[in-house]
Structure formats: C-alpha cells, structure tokens
Motif scaffolding. Structure first.
Motif, PDB file in Angstrom:
ATOM      1  N   GLU A   1      45.353  88.576  -4.399  1.00 16.97           N
ATOM      2  CA  GLU A   1      45.250  89.661  -3.430  1.00 16.97           C
ATOM      3  C   GLU A   1      46.620  90.170  -3.011  1.00 16.97           C
ATOM      4  OE1 GLU A   1      42.913  87.948  -0.338  1.00 16.97           O
ATOM      5  OE2 GLU A   1      41.006  88.182  -1.405  1.00 16.97           O
ATOM      6  N   LEU A   2      47.574  89.246  -2.903  1.00 20.87           N
ATOM      7  CA  LEU A   2      48.940  89.652  -2.582  1.00 20.87           C
ATOM      8  C   LEU A   2      49.493  90.547  -3.679  1.00 20.87           C
ATOM      9  CD1 LEU A   2      51.647  89.586  -1.123  1.00 20.87           C
ATOM     10  CD2 LEU A   2      52.113  87.389  -2.211  1.00 20.87           C
ATOM     11  N   MET A   3      49.321  90.139  -4.935  1.00 24.00           N
ATOM     12  CA  MET A   3      49.829  90.942  -6.043  1.00 24.00           C
ATOM     13  C   MET A   3      49.154  92.316  -6.080  1.00 24.00           C
ATOM     14  SD  MET A   3      52.196  89.181  -7.331  1.00 24.00           S
ATOM     15  CE  MET A   3      52.585  87.931  -6.092  1.00 24.00           C
ATOM     16  N   CYS A   4      47.861  92.351  -5.812  1.00 27.90           N
ATOM     17  CA  CYS A   4      47.148  93.629  -5.785  1.00 27.90           C
ATOM     18  C   CYS A   4      47.669  94.520  -4.662  1.00 27.90           C
ATOM     19  CB  CYS A   4      45.647  93.396  -5.617  1.00 27.90           C
ATOM     20  SG  CYS A   4      44.835  92.667  -7.072  1.00 27.90           S
ATOM     21  N   ALA A   5      48.028  93.909  -3.541  1.00 32.26           N
ATOM     22  CA  ALA A   5      48.575  94.683  -2.432  1.00 32.26           C
ATOM     23  C   ALA A   5      49.944  95.256  -2.775  1.00 32.26           C
ATOM     24  CB  ALA A   5      48.666  93.808  -1.187  1.00 32.26           C
ATOM     25  N   LEU A   6      50.711  94.546  -3.598  1.00 23.79           N
ATOM     26  CA  LEU A   6      52.044  95.013  -3.973  1.00 23.79           C
ATOM     27  C   LEU A   6      52.001  96.164  -4.969  1.00 23.79           C
ATOM     28  CD1 LEU A   6      53.924  91.601  -4.440  1.00 23.79           C
ATOM     29  CD2 LEU A   6      54.037  93.141  -2.470  1.00 23.79           C
ATOM     30  N   LEU A   7      51.078  96.102  -5.907  1.00 27.52           N
ATOM     31  CA  LEU A   7      51.033  97.108  -6.970  1.00 27.52           C
ATOM     32  C   LEU A   7      50.649  98.474  -6.403  1.00 27.52           C
ATOM     33  CD1 LEU A   7      49.295  94.989  -9.741  1.00 27.52           C
ATOM     34  CD2 LEU A   7      51.664  95.806  -9.757  1.00 27.52           C
ATOM     35  N   PRO A   8      51.467  99.485  -6.604  1.00 27.39           N
ATOM     36  CA  PRO A   8      51.219 100.783  -5.965  1.00 27.39           C
ATOM     37  C   PRO A   8      49.963 101.499  -6.450  1.00 27.39           C
ATOM     38  CG  PRO A   8      53.026 100.934  -7.532  1.00 27.39           C
ATOM     39  CD  PRO A   8      52.717  99.477  -7.388  1.00 27.39           C
ATOM     40  N   ASP A   9      49.514 101.205  -7.678  1.00 31.52           N
ATOM     41  CA  ASP A   9      48.332 101.879  -8.222  1.00 31.52           C
ATOM     42  C   ASP A   9      47.050 101.081  -8.020  1.00 31.52           C
ATOM     43  OD1 ASP A   9      49.881 104.013  -9.134  1.00 31.52           O
ATOM     44  OD2 ASP A   9      50.344 102.997 -11.018  1.00 31.52           O
ATOM     45  N   SER A  10      47.156  99.961  -7.331  1.00 26.30           N
ATOM     46  CA  SER A  10      45.979  99.144  -7.061  1.00 26.30           C
ATOM     47  C   SER A  10      45.125  99.797  -5.972  1.00 26.30           C
ATOM     48  CB  SER A  10      46.408  97.748  -6.611  1.00 26.30           C
ATOM     49  OG  SER A  10      45.349  97.053  -5.995  1.00 26.30           O
ATOM     50  N   PRO A  11      43.802  99.657  -6.061  1.00 27.30           N
ATOM     51  CA  PRO A  11      42.950 100.207  -4.995  1.00 27.30           C
ATOM     52  C   PRO A  11      43.170  99.559  -3.640  1.00 27.30           C
ATOM     53  CG  PRO A  11      41.666  98.858  -6.522  1.00 27.30           C
ATOM     54  CD  PRO A  11      42.998  99.062  -7.146  1.00 27.30           C
TER      55      PRO A  11
ATOM     56  N   THR B   1      49.037  98.185  -0.437  1.00 27.15           N
ATOM     57  CA  THR B   1      49.438  98.386   0.939  1.00 27.15           C
ATOM     58  C   THR B   1      50.037  99.775   1.126  1.00 27.15           C
ATOM     59  OG1 THR B   1      50.885  97.613   2.712  1.00 27.15           O
ATOM     60  CG2 THR B   1      51.699  97.350   0.474  1.00 27.15           C
ATOM     61  N   ALA B   2      49.775 100.344   2.278  1.00 28.54           N
ATOM     62  CA  ALA B   2      50.340 101.652   2.607  1.00 28.54           C
ATOM     63  C   ALA B   2      51.708 101.522   3.259  1.00 28.54           C
ATOM     64  CB  ALA B   2      49.390 102.391   3.551  1.00 28.54           C
ATOM     65  N   SER B   3      52.163 100.307   3.457  1.00 30.45           N
ATOM     66  CA  SER B   3      53.454 100.090   4.114  1.00 30.45           C
ATOM     67  C   SER B   3      54.586 100.249   3.112  1.00 30.45           C
ATOM     68  CB  SER B   3      53.487  98.694   4.754  1.00 30.45           C
ATOM     69  OG  SER B   3      52.505  98.590   5.745  1.00 30.45           O
ATOM     70  N   ARG B   4      54.833 101.486   2.749  1.00 30.32           N
ATOM     71  CA  ARG B   4      55.881 101.840   1.794  1.00 30.32           C
ATOM     72  C   ARG B   4      56.580 103.110   2.265  1.00 30.32           C
ATOM     73  NH1 ARG B   4      54.104  99.297  -3.258  1.00 30.32           N
ATOM     74  NH2 ARG B   4      51.908  98.726  -3.014  1.00 30.32           N
ATOM     75  N   THR B   5      57.774 103.304   1.757  1.00 26.79           N
ATOM     76  CA  THR B   5      58.431 104.589   1.970  1.00 26.79           C
ATOM     77  C   THR B   5      57.820 105.616   1.019  1.00 26.79           C
ATOM     78  OG1 THR B   5      60.137 104.217   0.285  1.00 26.79           O
ATOM     79  CG2 THR B   5      60.571 103.374   2.516  1.00 26.79           C
TER      80      THR B   5
ATOM     81  N   PRO C   1      50.860  91.707 -16.700  1.00 27.64           N
ATOM     82  CA  PRO C   1      52.151  91.233 -16.220  1.00 27.64           C
ATOM     83  C   PRO C   1      53.226  92.319 -16.214  1.00 27.64           C
ATOM     84  CG  PRO C   1      51.179  89.601 -17.667  1.00 27.64           C
ATOM     85  CD  PRO C   1      50.290  90.799 -17.733  1.00 27.64           C
ATOM     86  N   SER C   2      53.170  93.204 -17.192  1.00 28.84           N
ATOM     87  CA  SER C   2      54.166  94.277 -17.258  1.00 28.84           C
ATOM     88  C   SER C   2      54.106  95.178 -16.032  1.00 28.84           C
ATOM     89  CB  SER C   2      53.970  95.108 -18.525  1.00 28.84           C
ATOM     90  OG  SER C   2      52.673  95.664 -18.563  1.00 28.84           O
ATOM     91  N   ASP C   3      52.928  95.312 -15.440  1.00 30.32           N
ATOM     92  CA  ASP C   3      52.807  96.132 -14.231  1.00 30.32           C
ATOM     93  C   ASP C   3      53.528  95.472 -13.053  1.00 30.32           C
ATOM     94  OD1 ASP C   3      51.088  98.247 -15.293  1.00 30.32           O
ATOM     95  OD2 ASP C   3      49.531  96.698 -15.412  1.00 30.32           O
ATOM     96  N   LEU C   4      53.434  94.146 -12.975  1.00 27.62           N
ATOM     97  CA  LEU C   4      54.137  93.435 -11.910  1.00 27.62           C
ATOM     98  C   LEU C   4      55.649  93.514 -12.104  1.00 27.62           C
ATOM     99  CD1 LEU C   4      51.858  90.273 -11.559  1.00 27.62           C
ATOM    100  CD2 LEU C   4      52.187  92.081  -9.847  1.00 27.62           C
ATOM    101  N   ARG C   5      56.081  93.434 -13.346  1.00 20.42           N
ATOM    102  CA  ARG C   5      57.516  93.534 -13.627  1.00 20.42           C
ATOM    103  C   ARG C   5      58.037  94.937 -13.319  1.00 20.42           C
ATOM    104  NH1 ARG C   5      60.128  89.690 -16.531  1.00 20.42           N
ATOM    105  NH2 ARG C   5      58.940  87.794 -16.887  1.00 20.42           N
TER     106      ARG C   5
END
Length: 448
Positions: A374-384, A387-391, A438-442
């Motif tokens: 869930e943490l990784m999904c929250a980090l990925l910008p294209d994940s449903p 997180t909205a906490s981004r610039t 994995p490439s998406d996380l990288r």
C-alpha cells in the motif's frame, strides 16, 4: 574502548540533523539504482554522465560522517577537523570520545545517532558490493563502526545506557569549533528507574543491524554488537517508558511520546540477526496489535504518536500541516514515526518476498507485506491510490520543515522494494485494478 573496524584499519537548534541523516540514506538508495545499472550494463554510454554524477553525490554525502566525527580522528580527510571531545564520558569513567556530533553544535544525542547507524547498516547490507565498486564501502563501514563503538561504550551494564553528552542549552549559547570547546560535558542516562524504551530499543536496532554488516569481516566484533543489542532490547521491553518523560528537558531537541515503534523496529532487526522466532512473534502477534496498527492504510497507520494523521486525510499529521507554520517538536515526532513505520514495513516484507522459513504461515508478516504494498502504491503517481501530497512537478511534499526528507526516504524504499520484487521473481505490484512493475518504482525513485 570496543575493538571496532575503525581501529583495525587505521542550526543553532539541532532538530534538522536527523533529517540530514535520512536524506543520506535516501540519496544512497537513488545512487545505487544507477550504480547497479552501470555494473550490469557497462556497454551503455547514454547514461554514463548521469551515473557518474550519482556516484560523485554518494562520495560527497559520505563525507558528512567524517565532518561530524568526535574523538581522536583516524586518517582524517577533512582538513579543517581535528581531535575533539577526548574527555567525553570521563565523569562516569567511560570513554565516550567517539560518536558523532548532532549538527552545527557539539552535542551527541544517542537517539538520532543510533537511527543513523541502523539506516547506514541497511544500506551497506543491501548494496555493499555496489558501494565497493566505487570505493565507498570501507568509508561507510568505518563511519558505522565510529558510531557503534560509541554506542557500545555508552552501554556499560545491562540496564544502563548513556544517551547524551553535553548540555545543549549551554552549548547553543556559544558558537565554537568542537576542537576548541570549553563548555562542560555532562552526561544523561536511562536505567531501570529512569527508563527510555525508545532510545534503548533504537540502539538495539543499530547494534543488531551492524552485527550483520561485520559478521564476515570481524566475527568477534559482530558477536559483541549482537550481545549488547539483545541486552538493550530486554532492558527496553522490561522497563517501559519514554526517555523524554525521564528527561523532559530533552524534548526540546528530540522529543518522543511513544516507544512501541522502536520496540518493533528493534525486534525486527534482532530476528534478521539471530533467526530467533521469539523476536518475530514479538513483531507479528500481540505487539503488532498494540503498536503497529498494520490493519489500516500504511500512510496513516503509524502508532499513537500520530495525533493528526487520519485515513483519507493525506500525509499530514502531528503538527506538520502542509502549507502552514510547523510546530517543530510535534512535527519531529511525526516525522520520525512515519519514517520508522515505512522502514519497518519494507524490512519485514523482505521475509515474505524471500520465503523466510520462520515467517511461513505467519499472518502478521502478510499484514506487513500488504501495508508495504500500500505504501508503494501511494508513492507511485499513476496508481489509483497515489497520495495527493505532492508538488505540481511530482515531488512528495508533506511539510515545509526539511521538505526533502520524505521524497528522498521514499526513493530509497522504492529502490529497495523494486529490488526485492526482482530478486524474488515477484514482479507485479497490484494497486487496485492497475498493475505496476519494479521499473515503475525505480522511475519514481529517480524522479524524486
């Protein structure tokens, strides 16, 4: 003094120091991405310039530790640093001359120093061979031993741990080089009557993780580290209490309102270091329900220290309101809590990825793995569930207070997780109805 690898090998407020430490770990994570790629694909020249820049950044970042060192310096590479703090610990007839100063001051705080050692150990354990490729493993191990030698000496008996050298109130009145400091160097400790489960458990985590780093190169030193780690964990668990309740004046600098996260963090590393399932059960059974809160969304499931973080509310919390003035003390508590939670979940997910025997059939490990996903999904910008906490440009941004700590820490964990996925042939991360590799996380890590 402990026999460490170092000896074998010949702000006016200091609250930002822990952030600098975590940034170092995060920067290393991003650099290792390129270093690993360079080793595997030497024929590629299109990214060689970028790779060199990442490698140079790691070398420069490693100098942070040399700059902060106290004691009689060995092979000093910083021309404007010299011996200092040589009598630290003398009032207790201990040698606490080593270790590292907190920031621009001359205080040694055991809590952030121990956390530094744990993160640095993890980086070496996962990416040591790549650090060696650019001649940075030995400096990293030397800096690690410089801290762990201090921590060993700060633990003279089973239920006693010295946690601070110097008086920050007096120290901050005078801006002076550590080589020329004249202020008194009083000591603070925790013991059975003045407990400090948080700092003792964090120190246990540091020594347990470091024992793995030195296991092959110095088995005697490794065994000593592990012995002290076990004793400190027992001490922390038996005499429960927050060190800032035992020493309220320390709350101005490194406040702590809970200790459950550190107890779980320490037990996690002790399991990795020993294979003793007692520690694993500590993390995954009754204490998971009590301290970890792994049944909710990872972003908001840190323990009770996070007064302001609620599911669905973004990554704000604990006085770190996005876009508003920061209440430094409560914000620091929140920052450390979130980071420890993230680190713990990814560390324990490792057991699931690689089919650890002791973790088989352990539903608690599955819960941690789910939270890490869930943490990784929250980090990925294209994940449903991103997180909205981004610039607007995509940088993870939670608080004005040292705003780079979370994006760089996130990058480190994303690189780790992508490597766990690849190494275990588990190359699909499901985020709702979408799948990522994995490439998406990288890619995310590089972007940060």
């Amino acid at each position: 003094m402990a026999k460490g690898v170092v000896k074998q090998r010949k702000s006016r407020r200091c609250l930002w120091c822990i952030v600098a430490i975590v940034i170092l770990g995060g920067i290393a994570g991003g650099i290792f991405y390129v270093v690993k790629k360079k080793i595997l694909d030497k024929n590629s020249s299109s990214t060689s310039s970028l790779e060199d820049k990442y490698s140079d950044a790691l070398k420069i970042a490693m100098q942070f530790f040399d700059v902060q060192k106290s004691g009689k310096l060995v092979d000093d590479k910083i021309p404007w640093r010299g011996n200092s703090g040589l009598k630290d610990g003398s009032e207790a007839k201990l040698d606490l001359s080593m270790g590292m100063y907190d920031a621009g001051d001359n205080i040694k705080f055991g809590f952030p120093m121990a956390f530094t050692a744990t993160v640095l150990s993890w980086a070496i354990l996962e990416y040591g061979e790549h650090m060696e490729h650019i001649n940075q493993r030995e400096p990293a191990e030397n800096s690690l031993a410089w801290i762990t030698d201090f921590l060993l000496n700060a633990h003279p008996s089973q239920n006693v741990l010295y946690i601070q050298v110097g008086d920050p109130k007096e120290d901050h009145k005078c801006w002076e080089k550590p080589e020329k400091m004249t202020t008194k160097r009083p000591l603070k400790l925790v013991n059975s009557s003045k407990p400090g489960s948080d700092v003792a458990a964090e120190t246990a985590a540091a020594l347990a993780s470091a024992s793995l780093v030195f296991k092959k190169t110095d088995s005697t030193y490794s065994s000593t580290l592990l012995k002290h780690a076990k004793q400190l964990f027992t001490f922390a668990d038996k005499y429960k209490g927050s060190y800032t309740k035992s020493h309220p004046e320390v709350a101005t600098y490194y406040n702590s309102t809970g200790y459950g996260d550190e107890l779980l963090w320490a037990a996690s590393w002790l399991y990795h270091a020993t294979g003793d399932t007692t520690y694993l059960r500590y993390v995954t059974e009754e204490n998971a329900d009590k301290y970890a809160k792994v049944d909710g969304p990872t972003w908001f499931s840190w323990d009770n220290k996070l007064a302001g973080a609620q599911p669905g509310g973004g990554m704000e919390g604990g006085g770190c309101k996005t876009g508003s003035p920061v209440r430094t003390e409560s914000c620091l508590v929140w920052v450390l809590g979130v980071l420890v939670q993230w680190l713990r979940e990814v560390l324990l997910s490792r057991l699931s990825f690689f089919g650890d025997k002791g973790a088989k059939g352990n539903s608690g490990i599955d819960d941690y793995k789910k939270s890490a996903d869930e943490l990784m999904c929250a980090l990925l910008p294209d994940s449903p569930s991103a997180t909205a906490s981004r610039t607007k440009s995509g940088l993870i941004w939670i608080t004005k207070w040292d705003s780079l700590q979370h994006p760089v820490g996130s990058a480190f964990l994303a690189v780790l997780y992508s490597d766990y996925m690849r190494a275990s042939d588990n190359e699909i991360l499901s985020c709702g109805d979408d799948s990522f590799e994995p490439s998406d996380l990288r890619k995310f890590a590089q972007s940060q």
